[in-house]
Write a protein that holds these residues in place. Structure first.
Motif, short mmCIF file in Angstrom:
data_model
loop_
_atom_site.label_atom_id
_atom_site.label_comp_id
_atom_site.label_asym_id
_atom_site.label_seq_id
_atom_site.Cartn_x
_atom_site.Cartn_y
_atom_site.Cartn_z
N ALA A 44 -1.18 -4.68 2.84
CA ALA A 44 -2.47 -5.17 3.31
C ALA A 44 -2.51 -6.68 3.17
O ALA A 44 -2.02 -7.24 2.19
CB ALA A 44 -3.59 -4.53 2.52
N VAL A 84 -3.60 -3.55 8.02
CA VAL A 84 -2.28 -3.38 7.39
C VAL A 84 -1.17 -3.94 8.28
O VAL A 84 -1.30 -4.01 9.50
CB VAL A 84 -2.01 -1.89 7.05
CG1 VAL A 84 -2.95 -1.42 5.96
CG2 VAL A 84 -2.12 -1.01 8.28
N ARG A 92 -8.66 -1.10 6.14
CA ARG A 92 -8.09 -2.41 5.81
C ARG A 92 -7.05 -2.72 6.87
O ARG A 92 -6.41 -1.80 7.39
CB ARG A 92 -7.39 -2.37 4.45
CG ARG A 92 -8.33 -2.20 3.30
CD ARG A 92 -7.57 -2.18 2.00
NE ARG A 92 -7.09 -3.51 1.62
CZ ARG A 92 -6.37 -3.72 0.53
NH1 ARG A 92 -6.03 -2.73 -0.26
NH2 ARG A 92 -5.97 -4.94 0.23
N ILE A 132 4.42 -0.70 4.03
CA ILE A 132 3.11 -0.99 4.62
C ILE A 132 2.30 -1.76 3.58
O ILE A 132 2.18 -1.31 2.42
CB ILE A 132 2.35 0.30 5.00
CG1 ILE A 132 3.09 1.08 6.10
CG2 ILE A 132 0.92 0.00 5.40
CD1 ILE A 132 2.95 0.51 7.50
N LEU A 188 0.84 -1.21 0.00
CA LEU A 188 0.00 0.00 0.00
C LEU A 188 0.87 1.25 0.00
O LEU A 188 0.55 2.23 -0.67
CB LEU A 188 -0.89 0.04 1.25
CG LEU A 188 -2.13 -0.82 1.32
CD1 LEU A 188 -2.91 -0.47 2.58
CD2 LEU A 188 -3.00 -0.60 0.10
#
Ligand code: IMP
Ligand code: MG
Length: 173
Positions: A171, A152, A150, A169, A9
């Motif tokens: 998900a 993460v 979401r 980072i 992400l």
């Protein structure tokens, strides 16, 4: 699950760029002031490390750890201090450094107990914010990224204590 299942992400570059901006912003708001950074373990340890290296001027640092009961992806909101600070906060200019503000319950609890220790100022820097899940409104002066609802992982954040080592980072599916 292996790290290959994690979709990126925020890249390592995006994190570093934004963290340098945050450091500059924090210093701009407190020129010449000795800032006392409090790292909320474990999730914020990499954010703290990079934020501090980007900070100019006098800084000190301390660590605390909290835990909240609940499942791996959702906290119950019952927060417990499991490691306290080494030194007091009286008259100091404190910046709480946290990985993510989700429901807001952890930060609300921390701001309450730390404010009671008499700092001259108390601000919060959070790498990530998931506003969609907020249960209690909490002031966060410095936010790195606002993200969708979401779960993460990476860059300090875990799922069941794993994935903290990822430099980005991501998900989980
Ligand atoms: P809050 O009390 O609900 O705001 O939750 C804050 C804590 O929950 C953070 O310090 C994290 O440890 C954890 N947390 C919340 N969302 C995530 C996530 O998406 N990934 C990993 N940890 C999370
Ligand atoms: Mg956690």
């Amino acid at each position: 699950m292996t790290p290959t299942d994690v979709s990126i992400l925020l890249t390592s570059d995006a994190l570093q760029t934004r963290i340098r901006e945050l450091a500059a912003e924090i210093r701009r708001d407190a020129p010449g002031v000795e800032l006392h950074f409090i790292c909320v373990l474990k999730g914020a340890f990499l954010f703290l490390a990079d934020l501090l290296r980007a900070m100019k001027g006098p800084v000190t640092v301390d660590f605390l750890a909290v835990t909240s009961y609940g499942t791996a992806t959702s906290s119950s909101g019952e927060v417990r201090l499991v490691k306290d600070l080494d030194t007091g906060l009286q008259g100091r200019d404190v910046i709480i450094v946290e990985d993510i503000v989700d429901t807001g319950l952890t930060l609300h609890y921390l701001q309450d107990i730390l404010r009671a220790r008499g700092p001259r100022s108390l601000k919060t820097a959070c790498l990530l914010s998931k506003p969609a899940r907020r249960k209690i409104s909490v002031d966060v002066e410095y936010i790195g990224f606002t993200i969708e609802d979401r779960f993460v992982v990476g860059y300090g954040l875990d799922y069941d204590e794993r994935y903290r080592n990822l430099p980005f980072i991501g998900a989980l599916p």
